[in-house]
Scaffold this motif. Structure first.
Motif, short mmCIF file in Angstrom:
data_model
loop_
_atom_site.label_atom_id
_atom_site.label_comp_id
_atom_site.label_asym_id
_atom_site.label_seq_id
_atom_site.Cartn_x
_atom_site.Cartn_y
_atom_site.Cartn_z
N GLY A 112 0.70 -1.25 0.01
CA GLY A 112 0.13 0.13 -0.08
C GLY A 112 0.90 1.24 0.03
N LEU A 113 2.18 1.05 0.37
CA LEU A 113 3.03 2.35 0.29
C LEU A 113 3.06 2.80 -1.21
CD1 LEU A 113 6.10 2.04 2.48
CD2 LEU A 113 4.32 3.97 2.45
N ARG A 114 3.03 1.98 -2.38
CA ARG A 114 3.59 2.19 -3.53
C ARG A 114 4.76 2.89 -3.64
NH1 ARG A 114 2.40 -1.03 -5.05
NH2 ARG A 114 2.08 -0.52 -7.31
N ILE A 115 5.78 2.33 -3.03
CA ILE A 115 7.16 2.84 -3.57
C ILE A 115 8.16 1.61 -4.04
CG2 ILE A 115 9.17 3.68 -2.33
CD1 ILE A 115 7.07 5.85 -2.51
N GLY A 116 8.75 2.14 -5.17
CA GLY A 116 9.57 1.23 -5.85
C GLY A 116 10.70 1.96 -6.44
N TRP A 117 11.42 1.41 -6.97
CA TRP A 117 12.70 2.10 -7.66
C TRP A 117 13.37 1.45 -8.73
CZ3 TRP A 117 12.59 0.85 -2.42
CH2 TRP A 117 13.54 -0.40 -2.12
N VAL A 118 14.25 2.17 -9.58
CA VAL A 118 15.03 1.62 -10.81
C VAL A 118 16.57 2.06 -10.18
CG1 VAL A 118 15.55 1.87 -13.00
CG2 VAL A 118 13.33 2.21 -12.49
N ARG A 119 17.27 0.92 -10.32
CA ARG A 119 18.95 1.38 -10.40
C ARG A 119 19.43 1.05 -11.67
NH1 ARG A 119 23.94 -0.68 -10.95
NH2 ARG A 119 25.38 0.10 -9.55
N ALA A 120 19.99 2.11 -12.33
CA ALA A 120 20.52 2.17 -13.70
C ALA A 120 21.88 3.09 -13.61
CB ALA A 120 19.46 2.53 -14.47
N SER A 121 22.33 3.28 -14.59
CA SER A 121 23.50 4.28 -14.66
C SER A 121 22.79 5.39 -14.57
CB SER A 121 24.27 4.24 -16.04
OG SER A 121 23.36 4.53 -17.04
N ALA A 122 23.62 6.65 -14.02
CA ALA A 122 22.96 7.84 -13.97
C ALA A 122 22.53 8.45 -15.24
CB ALA A 122 24.25 8.88 -13.40
N PRO A 123 23.16 8.25 -16.61
CA PRO A 123 22.37 8.77 -17.77
C PRO A 123 21.29 8.08 -17.96
CG PRO A 123 24.80 8.44 -18.03
CD PRO A 123 24.33 7.91 -16.55
N GLN A 124 20.94 6.75 -17.73
CA GLN A 124 19.76 6.15 -17.96
C GLN A 124 18.57 6.66 -17.02
OE1 GLN A 124 21.38 2.09 -17.33
NE2 GLN A 124 20.74 1.37 -19.29
N VAL A 125 19.13 6.86 -15.72
CA VAL A 125 18.12 7.46 -14.77
C VAL A 125 17.49 8.86 -15.28
CG1 VAL A 125 17.82 8.60 -12.60
CG2 VAL A 125 18.77 6.29 -12.81
N GLN A 126 18.36 9.80 -15.76
CA GLN A 126 17.94 10.84 -16.49
C GLN A 126 17.17 10.80 -17.45
OE1 GLN A 126 18.46 13.76 -15.08
NE2 GLN A 126 19.45 12.82 -13.33
N ARG A 127 17.30 9.85 -18.39
CA ARG A 127 16.47 9.55 -19.65
C ARG A 127 15.10 8.90 -19.12
NH1 ARG A 127 21.02 7.88 -22.14
NH2 ARG A 127 20.86 5.78 -21.92
N LEU A 128 15.08 8.12 -17.76
CA LEU A 128 13.86 7.67 -17.26
C LEU A 128 13.13 8.62 -16.78
CD1 LEU A 128 15.26 4.50 -15.42
CD2 LEU A 128 13.23 4.59 -17.44
N ALA A 129 13.72 9.60 -16.20
CA ALA A 129 13.15 10.94 -15.82
C ALA A 129 12.30 11.65 -16.59
CB ALA A 129 14.27 11.74 -14.67
N ALA A 130 13.15 11.67 -18.02
CA ALA A 130 12.40 12.47 -18.79
C ALA A 130 10.98 11.71 -19.34
CB ALA A 130 13.36 12.66 -19.89
#
Ligand SMILES: Cc1ncc(COP(=O)(O)O)c(C=O)c1O
Length: 484
Positions: free
Chosen positions: A323-341
């Motif tokens: 019920g918290l609905r919290i997850g994450w992705v671990r990737a390279s920093a540039p991939q994280v930036q692309r995911l955020a976009a």
């Protein structure tokens, strides 16, 4: 309306619809209507799809049209079908329902039901104090707009630290917080998969991952897990080399539903093979914290990655609370930036307050997770004991972690059993939910996330109806004989 199901497709889904227990007492139309309700309940027949015309279904099932007419009439009366003259009939559900994490539709007010369809624990007692502490922290964020597409820094740091503690050095800019692991998977697919791209998955696998892949129009190919041994290294590596999929989605820790744990040697070989053929790996670590019996978990798959081929996803749902609905992705920093976009076009960011709750829970991780492991081991053993006592013909491999066991039944009766179990107050996710093409009828996933007494009660009820199924006509479930 989301689509249409043809007569032959529905006939295939219905399978042994006439073999329900009590079949001799109920007429054909009622058995047919009951089976359609069962398909709706276990999610294999979606809501809002148009059913075949009566004549078409009658032909596909080789029964009279009047039987189908009467079945559709009953489905309309029970609120499972809406019809408009000249336009057809659509599936629906009566009254108030919710969708469970397995994709099953379940009534909201069904408190008597023992729900073995959902493989998740109730919240730990520490959740309330974490939530209270989070509200104390909230003022620190209130002077800003509150949108943090990659997550609040404290939580990203805490998640990064947990990876580092597992032997995988990770910085906060390699973490993106999401609204659950499912959301993490969907975002990664948006970034990494082009429609029609091939994705290799385990079979059986987590049904909502299959749904996410279908939603992104993936072409799915499978690696079959052996019931007792899990991944067959040569076959898995061979599939990667031959299929050269765009992506592979794997659950190496206490795989859902089988509970298997991938050994370190195979992790290393999978990463090397994936890199050689240009496949990116999505590694779902949902259950990594939940090892039992002192089982050591091998290093994270990403440990073997030198080329940013591995994207790891995980979250709070299994060790803490869904019920918290919290997850994450671990990737390279540039991939994280692309995911955020990508993410700003979807939901912008996760709720700040929930992220703060997660920070407090992670600060207390050692104690909370230790309790969870003890609780799960007790419940698993209660479930295994009840199965050995009441259903000794079923075969199970004892999982060394996670929250589920994968039982091999004494016949291909999983869907029929799930339908009949509903009648005695037990909700089950039948084997075919975990694969493609309606196979896996010989298997049933049993989570051990309910209290031990409930699990024992559920097994008792399942055992009772299992023998009823036999009385309703054992012949129908014999293996088909080969004609050559
Ligand atoms: C393997 C796997 N991945 C993802 C999820 C979804 O997790 P979440 O609740 O964090 O979205 C589940 C939940 O059952 C799961 O078993």
């Amino acid at each position: 309306m989301t689509g249409q199901v043809r007569g032959v497709q529905l006939a295939r889904l219905l399978g042994q619809w006439h073999a329900l227990p009590g079949r001799r007492r109920s007429p054909d139309y009622a058995a047919l209507a009951g089976s359609v309700r069962g398909l709706l309940a276990d999610g294999r027949l979606p809501l809002g799809v148009r059913l075949p015309a009566e004549r078409e279904l009658a032909e596909a099932l080789r029964i009279s049209r009047t039987t189908v007419t009467a079945a559709y009439r009953q489905l309309r009366e029970t609120g499972h079908l809406a019809s408009r003259r000249g336009a057809g009939s659509w599936t629906m559900l009566p009254g108030n329902h919710r969708v469970a994490s397995t994709g099953l539709w379940t009534p909201l007010d069904d408190r008597e039901m023992l729900d073995l369809g959902v493989a998740a624990l109730a919240a730990p007692p520490q959740l309330l104090s974490a939530a209270r502490a989070a509200t104390e922290d909230l003022p620190r964020y209130l002077s800003g707009a509150g949108y943090h597409p990659t997550g609040i820094i404290e939580l990203r740091e805490a998640v990064a630290e947990a990876y580092t503690a597992r032997g995988l050095p990770t910085s906060a800019d390699q973490i993106m917080v999401t609204s659950g692991t499912q959301h993490a998977l969907d975002l990664v697919l948006r970034l990494a998969l082009t429609p029609g791209g091939t994705v290799l998955v385990e079979s059986p696998t987590y049904p909502n991952a299959l749904a996410a892949l279908a939603g992104r129009r993936a072409r799915i190919t499978t690696h079959g897990l052996a019931a007792d041994a899990g991944w067959e290294p040569d076959l898995l590596l061979g599939s990667l080399r031959q299929t050269r999929p765009m992506l592979a989605y794997l659950i190496p820790e206490f795989q859902n539903p089988t509970g298997h744990l991938m050994p370190a040697s195979l992790r290393e070989r999978v990463v090397a093979a994936a890199h050689a053929v240009g496949t990116d790996l999505i590694i779902d670590e949902s259950f990594v914290d939940l090892s039992m019996d002192g089982t050591e978990v091998p290093p994270p798959v990403a440990t073997y990655d030198r080329h940013s081929r591995v994207v790891s996803i995980g979250g709070m749902s299994k060790p803490y609370w869904g019920g918290l609905r919290i997850g994450w992705v671990r990737a390279s920093a540039p991939q994280v930036q692309r995911l955020a976009a990508v993410r700003v076009g979807v939901d912008m960011a996760s709720p700040v307050l929930d992220q703060l709750v997660a920070v407090h829970l992670l600060a207390d991780a050692e104690a909370i997770v230790a309790d969870r492991r003890v609780q799960l081991a007790v419940q698993r053993d209660a479930l295994l004991g009840a199965l050995a006592h009441r259903l000794p013909e079923w075969r199970v491999t004892v999982p060394r972690g996670g929250v589920t066991l994968w039982a091999e039944l004494d016949g291909p009766v999983s869907s029929a059993l799930a339908r009949a179990a509903e009648e005695v107050g037990v909700r089950l996710a039948p084997g075919p939910r975990f694969g493609l093409d309606g196979t896996l009828e010989r298997f049933l996933r049993l989570p051990f996330t309910l209290p031990a007494a409930d699990l024992v009660e559920a097994v008792g009820r399942i055992a009772a109806i299992r023998y009823d199924l036999d009385r309703a006509g054992r012949q129908r479930w014999r293996e088909p004989s080969v004609i050559a």
